[in-house]
Motif scaffolding. Structure first.
Motif, short mmCIF file in Angstrom:
data_model
loop_
_atom_site.label_atom_id
_atom_site.label_comp_id
_atom_site.label_asym_id
_atom_site.label_seq_id
_atom_site.Cartn_x
_atom_site.Cartn_y
_atom_site.Cartn_z
N TYR A 36 0.83 -1.19 0.00
CA TYR A 36 0.00 0.00 0.00
C TYR A 36 0.88 1.26 0.00
CZ TYR A 36 -3.33 -3.49 1.80
OH TYR A 36 -4.09 -4.62 1.99
N CYS A 169 0.27 -0.25 -7.97
CA CYS A 169 -1.16 -0.11 -7.66
C CYS A 169 -1.87 -1.45 -7.80
CB CYS A 169 -1.79 0.91 -8.59
SG CYS A 169 -1.33 2.62 -8.25
N ALA A 170 -1.59 -2.17 -8.88
CA ALA A 170 -2.23 -3.47 -9.10
C ALA A 170 -1.86 -4.45 -8.00
CB ALA A 170 -1.82 -4.01 -10.47
N SER A 171 -0.60 -4.42 -7.57
CA SER A 171 -0.15 -5.30 -6.50
C SER A 171 -0.85 -4.95 -5.18
CB SER A 171 1.36 -5.19 -6.32
OG SER A 171 1.81 -6.05 -5.30
N ALA A 172 -1.00 -3.64 -4.92
CA ALA A 172 -1.68 -3.21 -3.70
C ALA A 172 -3.14 -3.66 -3.70
CB ALA A 172 -1.59 -1.69 -3.56
N VAL A 173 -3.79 -3.55 -4.84
CA VAL A 173 -5.19 -3.99 -4.96
C VAL A 173 -5.30 -5.50 -4.72
CG1 VAL A 173 -7.11 -4.29 -6.57
CG2 VAL A 173 -5.88 -2.11 -6.48
N ALA A 174 -4.33 -6.25 -5.24
CA ALA A 174 -4.34 -7.70 -5.06
C ALA A 174 -4.20 -8.09 -3.58
CB ALA A 174 -3.23 -8.34 -5.88
N LEU A 176 -5.26 -6.22 -1.11
CA LEU A 176 -6.31 -5.58 -0.31
C LEU A 176 -7.23 -6.59 0.39
CD1 LEU A 176 -7.20 -2.78 0.49
CD2 LEU A 176 -8.73 -2.74 -1.48
#
Length: 270
Positions: A36, A169-174, A176
Motif C-alpha cells: 500500500y 497499484c495493481a499489487s496493492a489492490v491484489a 487488499l
C-alpha cells in the motif's frame, strides 16, 4: 556515496522493523501494508494514465505486479524463518544471476562458481537448517531476476515510471482482500501497524526516491557495485536490531556472494 549507503541501510532497517510486526500481522500482513505504501509513493511521483494503457502495455505491467508482490512476500516469509542476513543474501542471487548470465567471460564463470560456493555454505545440511526458509529466499531471488527483466520491458513500452506505478497499484489492490481479512480476524495493534508502515516507508519510499536521485549522477556500474553491500548491511542490521547473530561459515558464504557480484561488476567494461 552517502545517498547509496543511506538507501541500502534504510531498506534493510525497514525490513528489520517490519519483522517486529510478524507476531501480530505475520509476513502477509506486513507485506500488504508495504505494498500500500509503495503504491502511494509511486503514484505520487508519477501518476499513471491507466485508461490510456493498451493491452500490449497492460500484460507486462500485470506480470510485474504479480512478481513484485510475490518477491516481497517470499522475502519477508524467508526473513521470518531464517533471519534477515541470510534471506537478503539468497535474494541477491537474482540480480547477480542476471548479470552473470549475459556474460561469456571466463572471469564471470569464476564469479558464478564463487557465488555457488557461497550458497552451498549457506545451505549446508545441519540440524537447525530451515530448508523451507531457504527455499523462500531462492523464490525471492527468482522473482527479483524476473522483476529486472519485466521492468526493462515495461520501461520500453510505458513512458516514465508510469508502468512501475501502475504495477505497484495493481499489487496493492491484489493484497487488499488479504489485508482486510487479516484486520477483521486478528485486529492489529497500533504498534504493529506502525512497524509495517515504517517498513513500507523505509524499504520502499526512501530507497526508491534515493535511487532516482542517485542514478542521475552516478554511473550504473558504480550503483550496481555498491548494491553488493546490501547482504552485509542486512546481516549487520539483523544483528543490531533483531539480535540475529551469524557464525563464521555464514559470514563466509555472504562474503563469497558479495565478492562475486563486486568482481563481476568492477571488471565489466562500459
Amino acid at each position: 556515496m552517502a545517498t547509496m549507503f543511506g538507501s541500502g541501510l534504510s531498506n534493510q532497517t525497514g525490513a528489520a522493523i517490519g519483522s517486529l510486526a510478524f507476531p501480530v500481522l505475520g509476513p502477509l500482513g506486513v507485506v500488504a501494508v508495504r505494498q500500500y505504501v509503495a503504491a502511494l509513493v509511486l503514484v505520487a511521483v508519477d501518476r499513471p494514465r491507466l485508461r490510456a494503457f493498451t493491452r500490449r502495455q497492460w500484460w507486462p505491467v500485470l506480470l510485474l505486479a504479480g512478481v513484485f508482490g510475490t518477491m516481497n512476500l517470499s522475502l519477508y516469509s524467508a526473513i521470518d524463518r531464517i533471519g534477515l542476513g541470510l534471506a537478503v543474501t539468497l535474494e541477491f542471487l537474482g540480480p547477480l544471476s542476471i548479470a552473470l548470465a549475459a556474460s561469456r567471460r571466463r572471469l564471470d564463470a569464476g564469479c558464478a562458481a564463487l557465488a555457488a560456493a557461497g550458497v552451498v555454505v549457506l545451505m549446508r545440511p545441519q540440524p537447525s537448517a530451515d530448508y523451507l526458509g531457504m527455499g523462500l529466499g531462492l523464490v525471492a531471488a527468482c522473482c527479483w531476476a524476473s522483476y529486472i527483466v519485466l521492468n526493462r520491458i515495461v520501461g520500453r513500452r510505458v513512458p516514465g515510471a508510469q508502468g512501475t506505478a501502475a504495477a505497484a497499484c495493481a499489487s496493492a489492490v491484489a493484497f487488499l482482500p488479504a489485508g482486510i481479512l487479516l484486520a477483521v480476524r486478528h485486529p492489529p495493534t497500533a504498534g504493529a501497524v506502525l512497524c509495517a508502515v515504517a517498513a513500507g516507508v523505509l524499504s520502499s519510499a526512501v530507497p526508491y526516491l534515493a535511487d532516482l536521485l542517485t542514478l542521475r549522477t552516478v554511473p550504473a556500474r558504480t550503483f550496481g557495485l555498491f548494491m553488493s553491500v546490501n547482504p552485509v548491511l542486512a546481516a549487520v542490521v539483523g544483528r543490531v536490531v533483531l539480535g540475529q547473530g551469524l557464525g563464521l561459515p555464514e559470514w563466509a558464504g555472504i562474503g563469497a556472494v558479495v565478492a562475486a557480484n563486486a568482481v563481476s561488476i568492477a571488471t565489466t567494461r562500459t
